[in-house]
Each structure stands twice: as structure tokens, then as C-alpha cells.
Write a protein that holds these residues in place. Structure first.
Motif, short mmCIF file in Angstrom:
data_model
loop_
_atom_site.label_atom_id
_atom_site.label_comp_id
_atom_site.label_asym_id
_atom_site.label_seq_id
_atom_site.Cartn_x
_atom_site.Cartn_y
_atom_site.Cartn_z
N VAL A 126 -7.58 -5.28 -2.74
CA VAL A 126 -7.64 -4.46 -1.51
C VAL A 126 -6.68 -3.15 -1.52
O VAL A 126 -7.02 -2.27 -1.26
CB VAL A 126 -7.23 -5.56 -0.41
N VAL A 127 -5.27 -3.52 -2.05
CA VAL A 127 -4.36 -2.63 -1.78
C VAL A 127 -4.68 -1.68 -2.90
O VAL A 127 -4.30 -0.31 -2.70
CB VAL A 127 -2.73 -3.21 -2.17
N LEU A 165 8.89 -1.64 7.09
CA LEU A 165 7.64 -1.43 7.88
C LEU A 165 7.42 0.06 8.65
O LEU A 165 6.59 0.69 8.28
CB LEU A 165 7.44 -2.70 8.84
N PRO A 166 8.42 0.63 9.44
CA PRO A 166 8.35 1.96 9.82
C PRO A 166 8.29 2.82 8.77
O PRO A 166 7.39 3.74 8.87
CB PRO A 166 9.46 2.09 10.99
N LEU A 167 8.86 2.74 7.71
CA LEU A 167 8.81 3.58 6.69
C LEU A 167 7.55 3.60 5.91
O LEU A 167 6.93 4.81 5.73
CB LEU A 167 9.96 3.36 5.79
N TRP A 194 0.81 -1.34 0.05
CA TRP A 194 -0.15 -0.04 0.00
C TRP A 194 0.86 1.24 0.07
O TRP A 194 0.69 2.22 -0.85
CB TRP A 194 -0.90 -0.04 1.32
N ALA A 195 1.95 1.38 0.76
CA ALA A 195 2.72 2.56 0.81
C ALA A 195 3.58 2.76 -0.16
O ALA A 195 3.64 4.01 -0.59
CB ALA A 195 3.51 2.36 2.29
N LEU A 196 3.81 1.77 -0.90
CA LEU A 196 4.77 1.64 -2.21
C LEU A 196 3.75 1.89 -3.30
O LEU A 196 4.42 2.11 -4.45
CB LEU A 196 5.75 0.44 -2.09
N GLY A 197 2.68 1.59 -3.33
CA GLY A 197 1.67 1.78 -4.74
C GLY A 197 1.79 0.86 -5.43
O GLY A 197 1.42 0.79 -6.37
N GLU A 227 4.95 5.51 8.05
CA GLU A 227 5.02 6.63 8.19
C GLU A 227 4.68 7.33 6.87
O GLU A 227 3.99 8.30 6.92
CB GLU A 227 6.44 7.01 8.36
N ALA A 228 4.82 6.54 5.98
CA ALA A 228 4.19 7.00 4.50
C ALA A 228 2.76 7.11 4.55
O ALA A 228 2.13 8.17 3.87
CB ALA A 228 4.81 6.43 3.37
N LEU A 229 2.18 6.12 5.17
CA LEU A 229 0.62 6.01 5.35
C LEU A 229 0.03 7.19 6.20
O LEU A 229 -0.80 8.01 5.76
CB LEU A 229 0.08 4.73 5.62
#
Length: 177
Positions: A101-102, A131-133, A92-95, A136-138
């Protein structure tokens, strides 16, 4: 009271087996619930899919519709992605929108749909540097992230603790009120 529509989108993590009770609780809170599953979550719940569709009153979505096909769900007032695996969060964060779903939640950022995500990861996955990156992006994209003391705290590998579904439902209950 006007019924609002909640898209409950689930990844393949053990709390997905509790989804019927979560749907019922969300309905008690006044939500019209539409359930979407990643392909693996759908496989895990394969025998329950007809009952879950009957419970929600909507088809369970697991894949993209074909272009030109009508949407089978009402528009979302809020989205809850839970349980969200490391895979779902990072894609999701990386598109990376290779699943419905994603793809839906990636587009939902641009559409400014109120969304919350509550991961379900063990401590080993939590130590991965991406994961933390991704979380944070989300957050920076306006997604309410329910992780750490304010949501889900990673389990030691092999240990299972109760998943805090009520925290997740409380978060979406607060959207738009």
C-alpha cells in the motif's frame, strides 16, 4: 458514462470494518473499485476477504507482486487512502515502502496519479510532531489531504465518532472532472 477505476487503500483503523459499504457507495458513484489493504488491515478483515474480492470483482491486494507477474488490476484513475493511520501517513511521507500500500502511493506521487488521503488518528497521535510534517509533505507532493475541518478531525483517545467516508468519496469524485 465511462467507468473510472478507484484504488481504495486502507490501513488498520476501526473504519476499515465499514469498507464493504464504502465499496458499494463508490460503485453507485460509477467507480470500478480495487481494494488494497495493509497487512494488519488484511488480518483484521481476513474472514471477509473472499466476499470483498467478489464485491469488487478484483483480488484484494495486500502485498507486492513478484517481478514479471502481470498486474491483476486495471490502472488507477484515482487513489483514496482511507482510513490512513499515523503509521501509514508517516511511512508514505518519508518514503518507507515496506508494504505494498505505502509503496504504491509513494510511487503514485511520481506518476502523478490523483490521490487523496484521509487520516484516522486519535488526539494523542495527532500531537506527535511528525504527523503534521508528514501531512504537509504529502500536500506539497500534490496529495489531497482531508484532515481537520475539511476532512477527519482527531477523536479523543478511546472515543469513536463516525468516519466521514462521504467526504473522502466526494474528494475523489472531483478528480479529473
Amino acid at each position: 458514462m465511462t467507468t473510472r477505476t478507484l484504488y481504495l487503500l486502507c490501513s488498520a483503523a476501526p473504519p476499515v470494518f465499514e469498507v464493504a459499504g464504502v465499496v458499494e457507495e463508490a460503485q453507485r458513484r460509477g467507480w470500478d473499485v480495487c481494494l488494497g489493504l495493509t497487512p494488519t488491515a488484511a488480518e483484521w478483515l481476513e474472514d471477509s476477504l473472499p466476499g470483498l474480492a467478489a464485491l469488487t470483482g478484483h483480488p484484494v491486494r495486500t502485498r507486492y507482486k513478484r517481478p514479471g507477474q502481470p498486474d491483476v488490476w486495471p490502472p488507477a484513475d484515482a487513489v483514496l487512502v482511507a482510513p490512513a493511520t499515523t503509521n501509514t501517513v508517516n511511512r508514505w511521507a518519508l518514503g518507507i515502502t515496506d508494504t505494498w500500500v505505502v509503496g504504491f502511493v509513494a510511487e503514485g506521487i511520481g506518476k502523478q496519479i490523483p490521490m487523496a488521503v484521509m487520516p484516522c488518528v486519535n488526539e494523542a497521535y495527532a500531537r506527535h510532531p511528525q504527523l503534521p510534517l508528514s501531512l504537509e509533505a504529502l500536500r506539497a507532493s500534490g496529495v489531497r489531504v482531508l484532515y481537520g475541518p475539511e476532512g477527519f478531525e482527531p477523536n479523543p483517545s478511546g472515543e469513536k465518532r463516525p468516519y466521514p467516508w462521504s467526504v473522502a468519496l466526494d474528494a475523489v469524485d472531483g478528480f479529473g472532472r
